[in-house]
Motif scaffolding. Structure first.
Motif, short mmCIF file in Angstrom:
data_model
loop_
_atom_site.label_atom_id
_atom_site.label_comp_id
_atom_site.label_asym_id
_atom_site.label_seq_id
_atom_site.Cartn_x
_atom_site.Cartn_y
_atom_site.Cartn_z
N ALA A 251 21.06 -10.22 23.49
CA ALA A 251 20.04 -9.60 24.33
C ALA A 251 19.09 -8.71 23.55
O ALA A 251 17.97 -8.44 24.01
CB ALA A 251 20.71 -8.80 25.45
N HIS A 252 19.51 -8.26 22.38
CA HIS A 252 18.67 -7.37 21.56
C HIS A 252 17.66 -8.13 20.72
O HIS A 252 16.80 -7.51 20.08
CB HIS A 252 19.57 -6.55 20.64
N LEU A 253 17.77 -9.45 20.67
CA LEU A 253 16.92 -10.23 19.78
C LEU A 253 15.44 -10.09 20.13
O LEU A 253 15.06 -10.03 21.30
CB LEU A 253 17.30 -11.71 19.84
N GLU A 254 14.62 -10.04 19.10
CA GLU A 254 13.17 -10.04 19.26
C GLU A 254 12.60 -11.27 18.57
O GLU A 254 13.30 -11.98 17.84
CB GLU A 254 12.56 -8.76 18.68
N LEU A 255 11.33 -11.54 18.81
CA LEU A 255 10.68 -12.72 18.25
C LEU A 255 9.75 -12.33 17.11
O LEU A 255 9.06 -11.32 17.18
CB LEU A 255 9.87 -13.44 19.34
N THR A 256 9.73 -13.15 16.08
CA THR A 256 8.78 -12.95 15.00
C THR A 256 7.38 -13.33 15.47
O THR A 256 7.23 -14.09 16.45
CB THR A 256 9.14 -13.81 13.78
N PRO A 257 6.33 -12.85 14.83
CA PRO A 257 4.97 -13.25 15.20
C PRO A 257 4.78 -14.77 15.14
O PRO A 257 4.06 -15.34 15.97
CB PRO A 257 4.09 -12.54 14.16
N GLU A 258 5.44 -15.43 14.18
CA GLU A 258 5.31 -16.88 14.05
C GLU A 258 5.90 -17.60 15.26
O GLU A 258 5.30 -18.53 15.80
CB GLU A 258 5.99 -17.37 12.77
N LEU A 259 7.07 -17.16 15.71
CA LEU A 259 7.69 -17.78 16.87
C LEU A 259 6.87 -17.51 18.13
O LEU A 259 6.77 -18.37 19.02
CB LEU A 259 9.12 -17.28 17.05
N ASP A 260 6.30 -16.32 18.22
CA ASP A 260 5.43 -16.01 19.35
C ASP A 260 4.26 -16.97 19.41
O ASP A 260 3.92 -17.50 20.48
CB ASP A 260 4.93 -14.57 19.23
N GLU A 261 3.63 -17.24 18.29
CA GLU A 261 2.49 -18.17 18.25
C GLU A 261 2.93 -19.57 18.67
O GLU A 261 2.20 -20.28 19.39
CB GLU A 261 1.91 -18.21 16.84
N ILE A 262 4.11 -19.99 18.22
CA ILE A 262 4.61 -21.32 18.55
C ILE A 262 4.89 -21.45 20.05
O ILE A 262 4.56 -22.46 20.68
CB ILE A 262 5.88 -21.64 17.73
N ILE A 263 5.46 -20.40 20.63
CA ILE A 263 5.74 -20.43 22.07
C ILE A 263 4.44 -20.49 22.86
O ILE A 263 4.32 -21.27 23.83
CB ILE A 263 6.58 -19.21 22.48
N ILE A 264 3.46 -19.69 22.47
CA ILE A 264 2.17 -19.69 23.18
C ILE A 264 1.57 -21.10 23.18
O ILE A 264 1.15 -21.62 24.23
CB ILE A 264 1.18 -18.71 22.53
N GLY A 265 1.54 -21.75 22.03
CA GLY A 265 0.99 -23.10 21.96
C GLY A 265 1.82 -24.09 22.73
O GLY A 265 1.28 -24.95 23.45
N SER A 266 3.13 -23.99 22.63
CA SER A 266 4.02 -24.94 23.31
C SER A 266 3.98 -24.77 24.83
O SER A 266 4.17 -25.74 25.57
CB SER A 266 5.45 -24.77 22.81
N MET A 267 3.72 -23.56 25.31
CA MET A 267 3.62 -23.34 26.74
C MET A 267 2.43 -24.08 27.33
O MET A 267 2.42 -24.43 28.51
CB MET A 267 3.49 -21.84 27.05
N LEU A 268 1.43 -24.35 26.52
CA LEU A 268 0.29 -25.14 26.99
C LEU A 268 0.66 -26.61 27.12
O LEU A 268 -0.04 -27.38 27.77
CB LEU A 268 -0.89 -24.98 26.02
#
Length: 208
Positions: A15-32
């Motif tokens: 539950a404490h895990l955070e996301l790297t900026p790279e993973l955040d970018e990948i999720i944003i694109g994949s959500m599209l």
């Protein structure tokens, strides 16, 4: 009961895990594209589900290698027979999902409305990067003659207007949207196809 306790422990331990900026970018694109962000109820955390046809198994395995620390199980292959008269065919898909974690809640909030329908956020231009665009292309893009399409039928006409504007102003790509059977698709003009390829090439898998 033992399984539920194990599942709770497995989730709470991450539950404490955070996301790297790279993973955040990948999720944003994949959500599209095909990525979905799911919540069991209003009080639960969000889990992500990655799913593709088995033809894109290398792509799913790549995504799993990036997100495995947030998951509880490996990708699984599933088959379903479409019995509709015009289909009559078995379809196979491969998917994996993350655990329900706080770090994924923002994507549910950004990309879904109050009715649980996926939308294009009005601040998408701020969120979408070239890396994110690349993963969106791998999710839903395809070549057609000299042009390039992105399957975006689930979005409204006004959302397509916003997407075209972002492509033009942020990435300098000439494009439009075309009417298709189930809605609209983004159409990158042949004059911008090479520019698009050069933008996303550093992130494209050999599979594509």
């Amino acid at each position: 009961m033992v399984y539920k306790l194990y599942r709770f422990y497995r989730t709470s331990a991450k539950a404490h895990l955070e996301l790297t900026p790279e993973l955040d970018e990948i999720i944003i694109g994949s959500m599209l594209g095909d990525l979905s962000a799911e919540k069991r109820n209003d009080n639960s955390n969000t889990r992500l589900q990655f799913k593709q046809t088995t033809l894109n198994e290398p792509y799913i395995n790549h995504l799993y290698s990036l997100f495995k620390n947030y998951c509880g199980s490996k990708p699984k292959i599933m088959s379903k027979f479409d019995s509709r008269p015009d289909k009559m065919k078995e379809y196979s898909s491969i998917k994996f999902q993350t655990l329900s974690l706080p770090c994924f809640n923002k994507y549910r909030n950004i990309f879904y409305n109050s009715d649980g329908i996926k939308i294009i956020p009005y601040k998408l231009e701020e969120y979408l990067t070239i890396r994110g665009l690349s993963y969106w292309i791998m999710d839903d893009g395809y070549k057609s003659n000299k042009a390039f399409y992105i399957s975006t039928e689930s979005f409204t006409l006004s959302e397509h207007v916003l997407l075209v504007q972002i492509f033009k102003t942020k990435f300098g790509l000439d494009c439009s949207y075309h009417k298709h059977t189930n809605g609209y698709r983004i159409y990158i003009y042949s004059t911008s196809r090479n520019k698009l390829f050069n933008l996303v090439k550093p992130y494209l898998l050999d599979h594509f």
